[in-house]
Enzyme design. Sequence first.
Site, short mmCIF file in Angstrom:
data_model
loop_
_atom_site.label_atom_id
_atom_site.label_comp_id
_atom_site.label_asym_id
_atom_site.label_seq_id
_atom_site.Cartn_x
_atom_site.Cartn_y
_atom_site.Cartn_z
N LYS A 60 2.20 -15.43 -1.04
CA LYS A 60 3.13 -14.56 -1.64
C LYS A 60 3.26 -13.34 -0.56
O LYS A 60 2.57 -12.32 -1.06
CB LYS A 60 3.31 -14.28 -3.06
CG LYS A 60 4.28 -14.09 -3.80
CD LYS A 60 5.69 -13.15 -3.19
CE LYS A 60 5.17 -11.65 -3.53
NZ LYS A 60 6.14 -10.43 -2.80
N GLU A 78 -7.73 -5.28 -2.49
CA GLU A 78 -8.00 -4.28 -1.29
C GLU A 78 -6.88 -3.45 -1.47
O GLU A 78 -5.55 -3.71 -1.27
CB GLU A 78 -7.78 -5.01 -0.11
CG GLU A 78 -8.86 -6.06 0.20
CD GLU A 78 -10.12 -5.52 0.80
OE1 GLU A 78 -9.97 -4.42 0.99
OE2 GLU A 78 -11.06 -6.29 1.04
N CYS A 114 -3.94 1.51 5.39
CA CYS A 114 -4.82 2.01 4.54
C CYS A 114 -5.71 2.76 4.70
O CYS A 114 -6.40 3.54 3.92
CB CYS A 114 -5.17 0.54 3.75
SG CYS A 114 -5.93 -0.67 4.60
N GLU A 162 -2.19 9.24 -1.95
CA GLU A 162 -2.16 8.34 -0.53
C GLU A 162 -0.74 8.90 -0.07
O GLU A 162 0.28 8.58 -0.73
CB GLU A 162 -2.37 6.97 -0.76
CG GLU A 162 -2.15 6.31 0.42
CD GLU A 162 -2.20 4.79 0.32
OE1 GLU A 162 -1.67 4.08 -0.72
OE2 GLU A 162 -3.01 4.09 0.83
#
Length: 532
Positions: free
Chosen positions: A178, A250, A284, A380
């Site tokens: 997906k 992750e 990331c 973040e």
Amino acid sequence: MPFSSTSATIQLLGKRSNMPEQFETINPATGEVLAKLPDMDRADVRKAVDQARGAFNHWGSLKISQRCDYLREVRQNIVRSTDEIMDLICSETGKPPTEALLNEILVASELIEFYLKEAPRALSPTRTSPGMLMNKKAYKLYKPLGVVGVISPWNYPFTLTMTPVVTALFAGNTVVLKPSEITPLVGLKVGELVTSCGFPDIVKVVTGKGPTGAALIEEGVDMVAFTGSVATGKKVAVGCAERLIPCLLELGGKDPMIVCEDADLDRAANACVWGAFTNAGQTCISVERVYVSEKVYDKFVDKVVGRTGKLKLGTDVGSMTFPPQIEKVEAHVADAVNKGAKILTGGTRSHYGDGLTNNMYYEPTVLVDVDNSMEIMTEETFGPVLPIVKFSTDDEAIRLANDSKYGLSSSVFSKSPARRRRIAEELDAGSVSVNDCLMSYAISSLPFGGVKESGLGRAHGVEGLYQFSKVKGVAEDRVGLKNDPQWFPKRSTIESLVKRFMSLRYSKGIARVSGAFLGNSGKASSKETSKV
Ligand code: NAD
């Protein structure tokens, strides 16, 4: 932006009598609608899982050497299709072509290269020491889990999709993928590249948004490999817990860089500018916080600001990909400025392209006078913003760097081997780059993943293969006694024999006494070999 695969990839979805809801994928740099794709429902997902299950019966029974032959051909398919893949990645993400080539296609190809060399050995039965039981043979077998659900993000839509897909396949699993609803065409391309070499059902792609991903977890997969935000990762973990299936998570990061006063400041400044602004900061493992020794702080900040000011939008730094992401960047910068931070360069959206663009470019931005009361230091940001802080001692730098709920990657710069090694060991993160940044990801043999809220499990390296495998321990008797000493009937001498064995084996100064009880040499080896 031209790309020729749209019609071909849309055909991959198959024909349906009742057309489902559709969603658009958009070129973020121009605003152009690239394609409309089906927002697949639970029934579509179930069908894809069933098809992948059917393919598993054959794929999972192949020898690892046969799977390697096939995946070598897939890698050649990637090489042959490089230009087309680059166009597609750039169209859906807005990133410059060089970044698509180096950071996505090359990195994914290298991972396949690594597994072509390592997987046959890593996945072979491995003999290990039986410890005190020298009358037994002990070995480990690695078996595929079955059908793996891969849910991937938009920021590196090729490499972060290809990585879990090929790792799952090397380990003998089949996949239902997906891809992100922001970059579905790249996800479809990954499916096409893998399946067009002769195994059409080993990867099935389902397009859609969050609910399609949630359905994938519920519809019978044997593991989920998820890459994305912490918030979604927690939902995925709950979904997997309900079904008691393993998940690889992750997730996000707020990666620190530490620059000591004895560092090569030019190298550190160049690395820091690249590490913060490559992929418009939507990485990331972007450098999201920099801690610099007060002894070189002014010099370092000047170098970083000078280099940042020379970056060219469109060539060096692409557009941002996801509209809510640029709004988050603006909110973090506004929050920091309201609380006293100073912008040294950047700080606004850019009108690069004479207003013909989708207004998704953000000027690379350097901030100082920042602290942990500001979101820019604790959450973040995932955009081209670099806050810089000074420190006085190494202990303070380590404490500040570790003062975060995240722990994905990190970096340190120093000319002293002992000093940089100590800092690397103390940083609470899944990986560290030393006198470098982001490179721990590009070295395929190194395990990659996070600690704290940055995730669970490891991709890359042999650890990545084991993440996608069932490890089975086998103990095999090699003596063939009619009755082993611990079996029934209970022997009256057994307790005294065991006590004597223990006192000898675990006595100080007696290195290896394991044979008193079982009559063997006691030279148990901790080494493992792949021959059983
Ligand atoms: P996201 O969490 O919004 O979406 C990721 C994927 O999850 C998408 O495919 C989405 O459709 C799907 N999804 C959404 N809701 C779901 C649900 N309830 N159940 C199952 N699937 C669902 O993340 P994003 O915005 O696509 O990606 C950016 C984030 O990913 C950042 O936080 C970034 O740090 C992180 N990331 C981590 C790594 C890593 O390797 N650690 C790599 C890249 C990106």
